[in-house]
Enzyme design. Structure first.
Site, PDB file in Angstrom:
ATOM      1  CB  SER A   1     -16.856 -64.141  52.919  1.00 57.13           C
ATOM      2  OG  SER A   1     -16.114 -63.436  53.886  1.00 57.13           O
TER       3      SER A   1
HETATM    4  N1  SAH Z   1     -17.381 -58.916  55.109  1.00 58.66           N
HETATM    5  C1  SAH Z   1     -16.528 -58.730  53.954  1.00 58.66           C
HETATM    6  C2  SAH Z   1     -15.336 -59.663  54.023  1.00 58.66           C
HETATM    7  C3  SAH Z   1     -14.076 -58.912  53.769  1.00 58.66           C
HETATM    8  S1  SAH Z   1     -12.568 -59.726  54.192  1.00 58.66           S
HETATM    9  C4  SAH Z   1     -17.305 -58.901  52.671  1.00 58.66           C
HETATM   10  O1  SAH Z   1     -18.484 -59.276  52.712  1.00 58.66           O
HETATM   11  O2  SAH Z   1     -16.776 -58.609  51.597  1.00 58.66           O
HETATM   12  C5  SAH Z   1     -12.244 -59.059  55.809  1.00 58.66           C
HETATM   13  C6  SAH Z   1     -12.097 -57.573  55.913  1.00 58.66           C
HETATM   14  O3  SAH Z   1     -11.748 -57.279  57.268  1.00 58.66           O
HETATM   15  C7  SAH Z   1     -11.003 -56.935  55.054  1.00 58.66           C
HETATM   16  O4  SAH Z   1     -11.558 -55.949  54.258  1.00 58.66           O
HETATM   17  C8  SAH Z   1     -10.019 -56.366  56.074  1.00 58.66           C
HETATM   18  O5  SAH Z   1      -9.408 -55.156  55.654  1.00 58.66           O
HETATM   19  C9  SAH Z   1     -10.930 -56.139  57.265  1.00 58.66           C
HETATM   20  N2  SAH Z   1     -10.270 -56.053  58.571  1.00 58.66           N
HETATM   21  C10 SAH Z   1      -9.231 -56.777  59.052  1.00 58.66           C
HETATM   22  N3  SAH Z   1      -8.889 -56.349  60.290  1.00 58.66           N
HETATM   23  C11 SAH Z   1      -9.762 -55.337  60.612  1.00 58.66           C
HETATM   24  C12 SAH Z   1      -9.912 -54.470  61.737  1.00 58.66           C
HETATM   25  N4  SAH Z   1      -9.106 -54.526  62.806  1.00 58.66           N
HETATM   26  N5  SAH Z   1     -10.911 -53.556  61.712  1.00 58.66           N
HETATM   27  C13 SAH Z   1     -11.732 -53.443  60.638  1.00 58.66           C
HETATM   28  N6  SAH Z   1     -11.622 -54.213  59.539  1.00 58.66           N
HETATM   29  C14 SAH Z   1     -10.648 -55.151  59.513  1.00 58.66           C
END
Ligand code: SAH
Length: 218
Positions: free
Chosen positions: A64
């Site tokens: 993000s």
């Molecule tokens: N908090 C992260 C942001 C990553 S983007 C950071 O600081 O880098 C969002 C993430 O959510 C992705 O890696 C995606 O694979 C994950 N995601 C999406 N749906 C999900 C689910 N049902 N359970 C767990 N993770 C999920």
């Protein structure tokens, strides 16, 4: 991994930019200055780590934007020792910020490849108390519920009931809700077993909150 004088200087500039954009919570700004964001990107992209931009981390996912991390973290009002569940570990950057704030962090990732990569990264870092699981975030983490705070870092099409159930009474959940084109940032406060207060904030664009887990193919 190294955190040099130059990286710290870039981080100070990032903090100035976040202040200009309206981030006011000093505790959150301090946590952002304490976490080297370049640790969470591939070495080749180090130069981009301190721009206020999202960035690809592989598997079609992104770390993000710092402003978004600051925004969600501010809304979550994390206090020391609180149990916080994060959905969407991704790079692990947001989890590190929560841990630096003193939270006991539980974080779930649905993509095995990202989970393994980030788990390996954290073996060499010490940001505090973070437990990671390769799980479907829609199901939450019932064995450790209730959580004082829940933070969803992927865009949901609706508020997952299971997650609300795993929130402590008085607890807060921050979640972007909408469609693929954009989501409203919502904050829900659980006031009793069945009642919630909902607040709506700005619009964002997150990668989608997807059901089920996804095995690593390599
Ligand atoms: N908090 C992260 C942001 C990553 S983007 C950071 O600081 O880098 C969002 C993430 O959510 C992705 O890696 C995606 O694979 C994950 N995601 C999406 N749906 C999900 C689910 N049902 N359970 C767990 N993770 C999920």
């Amino acid at each position: 991994m190294e955190d040099t004088y130059r990286h710290r200087g870039l981080r100070r500039q990032l903090i100035d930019r976040l202040r200009e954009k309206g981030v006011k919570d000093e505790t959150v700004l301090q946590a952002i200055s304490a976490v080297p964001r370049h640790f969470f990107l591939d070495k080749a992209f180090e130069e981009w780590a301190y721009e206020d931009k999202p960035f690809p981390i592989g598997n079609e996912q992104t770390i993000s934007q710092p402003f978004t991390v600051a925004y969600q973290t501010t809304l979550l009002q994390v206090k020391k020792r609180e149990k916080v569940l994060e959905i969407g570990t991704g790079s692990g950057y947001q989890a590190a910020i929560l841990a630096v704030l003193g939270a006991r962090v539980y974080t779930l990732e649905r993509q095995e490849a990202l989970f393994l990569k980030t788990r390996a990264l954290f073996k060499n870092l010490s940001f505090g108390n973070i437990r990671m699981y390769y799980r479907d975030g829609f199901k939450g983490l019932p064995e450790f519920a209730p959580f004082d705070k829940i933070l969803v870092t992927a865009g949901a099409s609706e508020i997952p009931k299971t997650l609300l159930e795993q929130l402590a009474i008085g607890g807060l959940m921050v979640i972007p809700v909408g469609d693929r084109k954009g989501q409203w940032m919502l904050r829900l406060q659980k006031v009793s077993e069945k009642e919630y207060i909902e607040e709506r904030f700005d619009r964002f664009r997150f990668v989608p909150f997807l059901p089920g887990t996804e095995r690593s193919t390599d």
